[in-house]
Enzyme design. Structure first.
Site, PDB file in Angstrom:
ATOM      1  N   HIS A  77       0.805  -1.224   0.000  1.00  0.00           N
ATOM      2  CA  HIS A  77       0.000   0.000   0.000  1.00  0.00           C
ATOM      3  C   HIS A  77       0.837   1.271   0.000  1.00  0.00           C
ATOM      4  O   HIS A  77       0.274   2.368  -0.030  1.00  0.00           O
ATOM      5  CB  HIS A  77      -0.919   0.026   1.226  1.00  0.00           C
ATOM      6  CG  HIS A  77      -0.160   0.272   2.500  1.00  0.00           C
ATOM      7  ND1 HIS A  77       0.555  -0.706   3.139  1.00  0.00           N
ATOM      8  CD2 HIS A  77       0.020   1.406   3.236  1.00  0.00           C
ATOM      9  CE1 HIS A  77       1.128  -0.201   4.215  1.00  0.00           C
ATOM     10  NE2 HIS A  77       0.821   1.078   4.303  1.00  0.00           N
TER      11      HIS A  77
HETATM   12  C1  UD1 Z   1      -1.467   5.830   5.735  1.00  0.00           C
HETATM   13  C2  UD1 Z   1      -0.072   6.302   6.173  1.00  0.00           C
HETATM   14  C3  UD1 Z   1       0.914   5.180   5.995  1.00  0.00           C
HETATM   15  C4  UD1 Z   1       0.460   3.918   6.724  1.00  0.00           C
HETATM   16  C5  UD1 Z   1      -0.960   3.570   6.288  1.00  0.00           C
HETATM   17  C6  UD1 Z   1      -1.442   2.416   7.124  1.00  0.00           C
HETATM   18  C7  UD1 Z   1       0.465   8.665   5.790  1.00  0.00           C
HETATM   19  C8  UD1 Z   1       1.233   9.600   4.958  1.00  0.00           C
HETATM   20  N1  UD1 Z   1       0.373   7.419   5.333  1.00  0.00           N
HETATM   21  O1  UD1 Z   1      -1.404   5.523   4.363  1.00  0.00           O
HETATM   22  O2  UD1 Z   1       2.162   5.560   6.540  1.00  0.00           O
HETATM   23  O3  UD1 Z   1       1.323   2.879   6.394  1.00  0.00           O
HETATM   24  O4  UD1 Z   1      -1.825   4.688   6.495  1.00  0.00           O
HETATM   25  O5  UD1 Z   1      -2.387   1.653   6.473  1.00  0.00           O
HETATM   26  O6  UD1 Z   1      -0.035   9.043   6.825  1.00  0.00           O
HETATM   27  N2  UD1 Z   1      -9.063   5.310   2.278  1.00  0.00           N
HETATM   28  C9  UD1 Z   1     -10.264   4.659   2.389  1.00  0.00           C
HETATM   29  N3  UD1 Z   1     -10.760   4.444   3.645  1.00  0.00           N
HETATM   30  C10 UD1 Z   1     -10.134   4.841   4.768  1.00  0.00           C
HETATM   31  C11 UD1 Z   1      -8.908   5.511   4.652  1.00  0.00           C
HETATM   32  C12 UD1 Z   1      -8.383   5.731   3.408  1.00  0.00           C
HETATM   33  O7  UD1 Z   1     -10.866   4.277   1.401  1.00  0.00           O
HETATM   34  O8  UD1 Z   1     -10.662   4.609   5.881  1.00  0.00           O
HETATM   35  C13 UD1 Z   1      -8.492   5.525   0.932  1.00  0.00           C
HETATM   36  C14 UD1 Z   1      -8.766   6.931   0.396  1.00  0.00           C
HETATM   37  O9  UD1 Z   1      -8.951   6.826  -0.970  1.00  0.00           O
HETATM   38  C15 UD1 Z   1      -7.464   7.633   0.680  1.00  0.00           C
HETATM   39  C16 UD1 Z   1      -6.439   6.527   0.524  1.00  0.00           C
HETATM   40  O10 UD1 Z   1      -7.077   5.360   0.996  1.00  0.00           O
HETATM   41  O11 UD1 Z   1      -7.231   8.710  -0.186  1.00  0.00           O
HETATM   42  C17 UD1 Z   1      -5.159   6.759   1.307  1.00  0.00           C
HETATM   43  O12 UD1 Z   1      -5.432   6.977   2.701  1.00  0.00           O
HETATM   44  P1  UD1 Z   1      -4.422   7.801   3.617  1.00  0.00           P
HETATM   45  O13 UD1 Z   1      -4.822   7.747   5.023  1.00  0.00           O
HETATM   46  O14 UD1 Z   1      -4.185   9.143   3.026  1.00  0.00           O
HETATM   47  O15 UD1 Z   1      -3.054   7.035   3.398  1.00  0.00           O
HETATM   48  P2  UD1 Z   1      -2.723   5.481   3.510  1.00  0.00           P
HETATM   49  O16 UD1 Z   1      -2.308   5.023   2.149  1.00  0.00           O
HETATM   50  O17 UD1 Z   1      -3.807   4.775   4.195  1.00  0.00           O
HETATM   51  N1  UDP Z   2      -2.866  -5.536   9.194  1.00  0.00           N
HETATM   52  C1  UDP Z   2      -4.140  -6.037   9.427  1.00  0.00           C
HETATM   53  N2  UDP Z   2      -4.931  -6.318   8.361  1.00  0.00           N
HETATM   54  C2  UDP Z   2      -4.515  -6.169   7.067  1.00  0.00           C
HETATM   55  C3  UDP Z   2      -3.207  -5.675   6.849  1.00  0.00           C
HETATM   56  C4  UDP Z   2      -2.413  -5.351   7.932  1.00  0.00           C
HETATM   57  O1  UDP Z   2      -4.528  -6.225  10.575  1.00  0.00           O
HETATM   58  O2  UDP Z   2      -5.294  -6.460   6.142  1.00  0.00           O
HETATM   59  C5  UDP Z   2      -2.054  -5.157  10.353  1.00  0.00           C
HETATM   60  C6  UDP Z   2      -0.688  -5.802  10.451  1.00  0.00           C
HETATM   61  O3  UDP Z   2      -0.751  -6.983  11.209  1.00  0.00           O
HETATM   62  C7  UDP Z   2       0.149  -4.746  11.125  1.00  0.00           C
HETATM   63  C8  UDP Z   2      -0.485  -3.444  10.697  1.00  0.00           C
HETATM   64  O4  UDP Z   2      -1.792  -3.777  10.226  1.00  0.00           O
HETATM   65  O5  UDP Z   2       0.053  -4.827  12.528  1.00  0.00           O
HETATM   66  C9  UDP Z   2       0.327  -2.817   9.600  1.00  0.00           C
HETATM   67  O6  UDP Z   2      -0.385  -1.786   9.012  1.00  0.00           O
HETATM   68  P1  UDP Z   2      -0.012  -1.206   7.588  1.00  0.00           P
HETATM   69  O7  UDP Z   2       0.730  -2.213   6.795  1.00  0.00           O
HETATM   70  O8  UDP Z   2      -1.279  -0.665   7.033  1.00  0.00           O
HETATM   71  O9  UDP Z   2       0.872   0.058   7.949  1.00  0.00           O
HETATM   72  P2  UDP Z   2       2.432   0.269   8.158  1.00  0.00           P
HETATM   73  O10 UDP Z   2       2.884  -0.643   9.234  1.00  0.00           O
HETATM   74  O11 UDP Z   2       3.093   0.016   6.848  1.00  0.00           O
HETATM   75  O12 UDP Z   2       2.510   1.707   8.518  1.00  0.00           O
END
Ligand code: UD1
Ligand code: UDP
Length: 373
Positions: free
Chosen positions: A202
Site C-alpha cells: 500500500h
Molecule cells: C497511511 C499512512 C501510511 C500507513 C498507512 C497504514 C500517511 C502519509 N500514510 O497511508 O504511513 O502505512 O496509512 O495503512 O499518513 N481510504 C479509504 N478508507 C479509509 C482511509 C483511506 O478508502 O478509511 C483511501 C482513500 O482513498 C485515501 C487513501 O485510501 O485517499 C489513502 O489513505 P491515507 O490515510 O491518506 O493514506 P494510507 O495510504 O492509508
Molecule cells: N494488518 C491487518 N490487516 C490487514 C493488513 C495489515 O490487521 O489487512 C495489520 C498488520 O498486522 C500490522 C499493521 O496492520 O500490525 C500494519 O499496518 P499497515 O501495513 O497498514 O501500515 P504500516 O505498518 O506500513 O505503517
C-alpha cells in the site's frame, strides 16, 4: 486530563494498544483521540474493538486528502481539541500524517510530545513517512526507540528530547492477540490453497507509481506460490484506475480479500509459507516468536534493518522478477528464520507506560511550556 493518546490509522491502533492497555492496568488517566485519518470500519473500528480499546473520547473526522490537506486538517482540528483543555503530554506512535500533525499541534501549544517508535530512518526521502518521523522526533520531548540502532540515529541527529530503548509494541500485540485470533478467526476457511504467500502492498511510492503497480500485479499473477492479498483501499483504487484489478481478481494464483481485521491477519501470517510486503509493521511482526516468517520487502529500502540482520526480512526491490527470484530461492529450501526478535520481548507497552508515568510525575519536559529554555 494530563495525558492524551492520539491515533489515526490502522497500524497506530495496533501498536498503541499495548501502551493503552498498560496505562489502564496502571490506572493512569488519559483520553484517547482518533483523528479519523482512517475511517472505514475495516481500517479503524474493527481494530479498536478487537484490541479492546473501545470508543475513542473524540474522533476528529479528518478523512482523506492530499498530504498537505490531510496534515493541515489534522493540525487544525487537533489544535482546537487540545486548546480547550491542554494535556501535559501527547503520546503518538509511528510516522503517519496524523503523527506529525499531533506533534506539531503539541509543540505549538507548548505541550510535551512522546513518540513511540522513534528513530527509524529509511533515508528514502520519497517517502512521506520519512518526513513525518524525522520531524516528529525533533518535536518530541520523550522518544521511545524500539532498538539500539534507532536510538543511535536519534543521538546522531542530536534530538532535544530524552531517548529510551523499549522494543516495539507490535511484538506485545502479536503475543497478546494471537491466541484470541486463533480461537475466533475463520479466515482460513476462505483460503483455497494448501500453501500460500501472504502479500500486502500500500505504500504511496509503490502503488501510486504506475510502473511499480504493474510490477506488483505481475508478481501477484506469476508468483511461485499462490498469493493471498488483503487489499488496502489505496491500492484497490489505483489498480482499478489502471484497469488492473479485474486482471488480478481473475487470476487463479491470487486470492484478493478486503482489508482484514487484526485477528484474521495474524492467523494468515501464522499459516503463510512466506510474506511479501511493503508494510512497516508486518516486517516487525514477522520476527515475533509466535510467527517467525520470512519476509520479502517489496521496496528499495527499509527503515527496519534489524529485521534484515536477524535473517527475517530481505529487501528485494520493486520488480516482479526481483521478488519472484528471491521467493524461488527461499522455497527451494524453506527454513523459517529462528533468531530472537530484534524488537524486544513483548514488554514494550508496559515499559512505555511506566516511562510516561515517570515523565508526568517529574513535571514539564524540554519542549513543554514550563520547561522551555
Ligand atoms: C497511511 C499512512 C501510511 C500507513 C498507512 C497504514 C500517511 C502519509 N500514510 O497511508 O504511513 O502505512 O496509512 O495503512 O499518513 N481510504 C479509504 N478508507 C479509509 C482511509 C483511506 O478508502 O478509511 C483511501 C482513500 O482513498 C485515501 C487513501 O485510501 O485517499 C489513502 O489513505 P491515507 O490515510 O491518506 O493514506 P494510507 O495510504 O492509508
Ligand atoms: N494488518 C491487518 N490487516 C490487514 C493488513 C495489515 O490487521 O489487512 C495489520 C498488520 O498486522 C500490522 C499493521 O496492520 O500490525 C500494519 O499496518 P499497515 O501495513 O497498514 O501500515 P504500516 O505498518 O506500513 O505503517
Amino acid at each position: 486530563m494530563d495525558l492524551t493518546v492520539v491515533v489515526g490509522t490502522r497500524p497506530e491502533i495496533v501498536k498503541m494498544a499495548p501502551v493503552v492497555l498498560a496505562l489502564r492496568e496502571e490506572e493512569v488517566s488519559f483520553s484517547l483521540v482518533h483523528t479519523g485519518q482512517h475511517y472505514d470500519h475495516t481500517l479503524s473500528e474493527v481494530f479498536l474493538e478487537e484490541l479492546g480499546l473501545g470508543s475513542p473520547d473524540a474522533v476528529l473526522d479528518v478523512g482523506s486528502g492530499s498530504h498537505a490537506k490531510q496534515t493541515a486538517e489534522a493540525l487544525i482540528r487537533l489544535e482546537k481539541h487540545f486548546a480547550e483543555d491542554p494535556p501535559r503530554l501527547i503520546l503518538v506512535e509511528g510516522d503517519t500524517n496524523t503523527v506529525l500533525a499531533a506533534a506539531l499541534a503539541g509543540a505549538k501549544l507548548g505541550v510535551d510530545v512522546g513518540h513511540v517508535e522513534a528513530g527509524l530512518r529509511s533515508h528514502d526521502l520519497r517517502m512521506p513517512e520519512e518526513h513525518n518521523r524525522r520531524l516528529t522526533d525533533h518535536l518530541s520531548s520523550y522518544l521511545y526507540a524500539p532498538t539500539d540502532l534507532a536510538s543511535l540515529n536519534l543521538r546522531q541527529e542530536a534530538v532535544w528530547g530524552a531517548v529510551w530503548v523499549t522494543g516495539n509494541t507490535v511484538i506485545d500485540a502479536s503475543l497478546r492477540y494471537l491466541p484470541l485470533a486463533e480461537a475466533r478467526s475463520g479466515v482460513m476457511d476462505l483460503v483455497p490453497y494448501d500453501r500460500f504467500c501472504l502479500a500486502t502492498a500500500h505504500r504511496a511510492e509503490n502503488v501510486d507509481d504506475p510502473d511499480t503497480l504493474r510490477e506488483l500485479v505481475d508478481f501477484l499473477r506469476h508468483a511461485p506460490l499462490p498469493v493471498v492479498y488483503p487489499v488496502h483501499p489505496r491500492s484497490k483504487t489505483r489498480m482499478e484506475e489502471a484497469g488492473l484489478y479485474e486482471r488480478v481478481r481473475e487470476s487463479e494464483n491470487v486470492l484478493l480479500l478486503p482489508p482484514l481485521g487484526y485477528f484474521d491477519f495474524l492467523v494468515l501470517m501464522k499459516h503463510a509459507s512466506c510474506i511479501v510486503t511493503d508494510s512497516g509493521g508486518v516486517q516487525e511482526e514477522a520476527t515475533s516468536p509466535v510467527l517467525r516468517k520470512k519476509v520479502f520487502v517489496f521496496r528499495r529500502s527499509t527503515e527496519r534493518p534489524e529485521a534484515v540482520a536477524a535473517g527475517y526480512a530481505k529487501v528485494v526491490g520493486t520488480t516482479a522478477e526481483g521478488v519472484i527470484t528471491a521467493m524461488r530461492e527461499y522455497l527451494d529450501d524453506p527454513v523459517p528464520p529462528s533468531a530472537p526478535s530484534p524488537y524486544g520481548d513483548g514488554t514494550s507497552g508496559a515499559q512505555i507506560a511506566a516511562l510516561v508515568q515517570e515523565a508526568l510525575a517529574k513535571g514539564p519536559g524540554p519542549l513543554g511550556r514550563k520547561g522551555a529554555i
